[in-house]
Design a protein around this motif. Sequence first.
Motif, PDB file in Angstrom:
ATOM      1  N   GLY A   1       0.753  -1.214  -0.113  1.00 42.39           N
ATOM      2  CA  GLY A   1       0.108   0.017  -0.028  1.00 42.39           C
ATOM      3  C   GLY A   1       0.408   1.402  -0.063  1.00 42.39           C
ATOM      4  O   GLY A   1       0.825   1.947  -0.830  1.00 42.39           O
ATOM      5  N   ALA A   2       2.312   1.625   0.589  1.00 40.11           N
ATOM      6  CA  ALA A   2       2.763   1.932   0.599  1.00 40.11           C
ATOM      7  C   ALA A   2       3.312   2.644  -0.330  1.00 40.11           C
ATOM      8  O   ALA A   2       3.645   3.813  -1.321  1.00 40.11           O
ATOM      9  N   LYS A   3       4.338   1.428  -1.377  1.00 45.86           N
ATOM     10  CA  LYS A   3       4.812   1.540  -2.737  1.00 45.86           C
ATOM     11  C   LYS A   3       3.569   2.441  -3.728  1.00 45.86           C
ATOM     12  O   LYS A   3       3.465   3.377  -4.390  1.00 45.86           O
ATOM     13  N   LEU A   4       2.022   1.798  -3.242  1.00 45.80           N
ATOM     14  CA  LEU A   4       0.917   2.495  -4.319  1.00 45.80           C
ATOM     15  C   LEU A   4       1.031   3.894  -3.936  1.00 45.80           C
ATOM     16  O   LEU A   4       0.773   4.544  -4.706  1.00 45.80           O
ATOM     17  N   TYR A   5       1.123   4.481  -2.208  1.00 47.27           N
ATOM     18  CA  TYR A   5       0.953   5.761  -2.464  1.00 47.27           C
ATOM     19  C   TYR A   5       2.096   5.848  -3.397  1.00 47.27           C
ATOM     20  O   TYR A   5       1.762   7.230  -3.407  1.00 47.27           O
ATOM     21  N   ILE A   6       3.096   5.810  -3.354  1.00 45.90           N
ATOM     22  CA  ILE A   6       4.770   6.584  -3.282  1.00 45.90           C
ATOM     23  C   ILE A   6       4.285   6.584  -5.171  1.00 45.90           C
ATOM     24  O   ILE A   6       4.248   8.290  -5.405  1.00 45.90           O
ATOM     25  N   GLU A   7       3.342   5.666  -5.276  1.00 50.35           N
ATOM     26  CA  GLU A   7       4.129   5.946  -7.101  1.00 50.35           C
ATOM     27  C   GLU A   7       2.452   7.228  -7.298  1.00 50.35           C
ATOM     28  O   GLU A   7       2.219   7.264  -8.913  1.00 50.35           O
ATOM     29  N   ASN A   8       1.140   7.217  -6.381  1.00 46.18           N
ATOM     30  CA  ASN A   8      -0.067   7.909  -6.717  1.00 46.18           C
ATOM     31  C   ASN A   8       0.456   8.814  -5.949  1.00 46.18           C
ATOM     32  O   ASN A   8      -1.002  10.285  -6.127  1.00 46.18           O
ATOM     33  N   LYS A   9       1.543   9.037  -5.206  1.00 42.68           N
ATOM     34  CA  LYS A   9       1.403  10.477  -3.975  1.00 42.68           C
ATOM     35  C   LYS A   9       0.994  11.897  -5.339  1.00 42.68           C
ATOM     36  O   LYS A   9      -0.172  12.811  -4.898  1.00 42.68           O
ATOM     37  N   ASP A  10       1.480  12.324  -6.285  1.00 41.69           N
ATOM     38  CA  ASP A  10       1.347  13.216  -6.800  1.00 41.69           C
ATOM     39  C   ASP A  10      -0.206  13.432  -7.599  1.00 41.69           C
ATOM     40  O   ASP A  10      -0.628  14.544  -7.524  1.00 41.69           O
ATOM     41  N   LEU A  11      -0.771  12.192  -7.441  1.00 41.96           N
ATOM     42  CA  LEU A  11      -1.932  12.110  -8.546  1.00 41.96           C
ATOM     43  C   LEU A  11      -3.239  12.186  -7.013  1.00 41.96           C
ATOM     44  O   LEU A  11      -4.057  13.327  -7.287  1.00 41.96           O
ATOM     45  N   PHE A  12      -2.845  12.159  -6.452  1.00 47.94           N
ATOM     46  CA  PHE A  12      -3.625  12.557  -4.848  1.00 47.94           C
ATOM     47  C   PHE A  12      -3.082  13.596  -4.322  1.00 47.94           C
ATOM     48  O   PHE A  12      -4.809  14.499  -4.450  1.00 47.94           O
ATOM     49  N   PHE A  13      -2.133  14.219  -4.501  1.00 45.88           N
ATOM     50  CA  PHE A  13      -2.262  15.905  -3.778  1.00 45.88           C
ATOM     51  C   PHE A  13      -3.032  16.376  -5.295  1.00 45.88           C
ATOM     52  O   PHE A  13      -3.826  17.703  -4.903  1.00 45.88           O
ATOM     53  N   LYS A  14      -2.654  16.410  -6.646  1.00 46.07           N
ATOM     54  CA  LYS A  14      -3.686  17.041  -7.440  1.00 46.07           C
ATOM     55  C   LYS A  14      -5.029  17.438  -6.793  1.00 46.07           C
ATOM     56  O   LYS A  14      -6.277  17.987  -7.899  1.00 46.07           O
ATOM     57  N   GLU A  15      -5.307  16.586  -6.659  1.00 44.61           N
ATOM     58  CA  GLU A  15      -7.199  15.876  -6.644  1.00 44.61           C
ATOM     59  C   GLU A  15      -7.381  16.811  -5.754  1.00 44.61           C
ATOM     60  O   GLU A  15      -8.358  17.419  -5.789  1.00 44.61           O
ATOM     61  N   ILE A  16      -6.427  16.579  -4.600  1.00 47.05           N
ATOM     62  CA  ILE A  16      -6.933  17.839  -3.570  1.00 47.05           C
ATOM     63  C   ILE A  16      -7.049  19.759  -3.583  1.00 47.05           C
ATOM     64  O   ILE A  16      -7.322  20.429  -3.035  1.00 47.05           O
ATOM     65  N   ASP A  17      -5.488  19.745  -4.005  1.00 46.61           N
ATOM     66  CA  ASP A  17      -5.201  20.930  -5.024  1.00 46.61           C
ATOM     67  C   ASP A  17      -6.521  21.169  -5.919  1.00 46.61           C
ATOM     68  O   ASP A  17      -6.711  22.791  -5.454  1.00 46.61           O
ATOM     69  N   ASP A  18      -6.639  20.419  -6.877  1.00 51.81           N
ATOM     70  CA  ASP A  18      -7.745  20.727  -7.540  1.00 51.81           C
ATOM     71  C   ASP A  18      -9.459  20.882  -6.986  1.00 51.81           C
ATOM     72  O   ASP A  18      -9.908  22.090  -7.499  1.00 51.81           O
ATOM     73  N   ARG A  19      -9.830  20.273  -6.024  1.00 54.57           N
ATOM     74  CA  ARG A  19     -10.736  20.515  -5.137  1.00 54.57           C
ATOM     75  C   ARG A  19     -10.454  21.733  -4.407  1.00 54.57           C
ATOM     76  O   ARG A  19     -11.724  22.569  -4.333  1.00 54.57           O
TER      77      ARG A  19
END
Length: 243
Positions: A134-152
């Motif tokens: 799960g941690a590896k998955l987060y690292i791979e998707n970190k930018d995607l996740f925070f971009k979603e937060i920033d966009d909202r």
Amino acid sequence: MEKVSETTVRKELDEELKRNKPKDVRKLYDMLVKRIGKEDAYTHMTDILSDCYTLMPNGRYRLDAKKYGNAVAERLKEEKKNKTPVLNPKKIIDSKKDLFSLMSAAADDYEETPMSDFAAKLAMYDMTGKEEEGAKLYIENKDLFFKEIDDRIASAPKKPVDISDLDEGEYRGYFISNLVIDIEMILNNAAVKNPSLSEVHEDYLRTLLSKEISWESCPENLDILEKSYERVKEKNHVSEEHK
């Protein structure tokens, strides 16, 4: 007084069943399904849930987690005493297959996106105790996740944005307000198993807590995040000094 909307209640219940959190909710649902069938069991669960929302001063509804937990526990206790024969004696499918089926069913309610895929996989790793994956998955998707937060945040009319308001609008297959805690739990547990992930954990918390987010509707989550951040920051600082 007008009660919380049915859509809100159904989304919350679907998310709880999909993630198997709280566990007593899923346990009660399974018991009811065996006795009265899926449709009636689902209706019964939404009735319990809808009665546990409280109208806040800002005009929004918030789930009273303590009241909800007590209501589910009480109903679960009653159901365990219920001797009524089950309508469908067929053995319920095992938990892993059931989790997959729930996720597949939930996928019908929204368009699959990279974010919804990330959230679903993260939930699976959490459920199966695979925190390092799960941690590896987060690292791979970190930018995607925070971009979603920033966009909202950027699209919100007022800053800071309450964490619950980040989930307003059409259901997208996941809730940011749940994801932030799920990621925290996975990174925390992963760092216990693999200390090299502790810096990833610290970076996640520092980045999240720096966002223009208000935690007024979920102060307990803010408390969890802040305490975890102070703890992991101190731990990493000590480790750095001993290198």
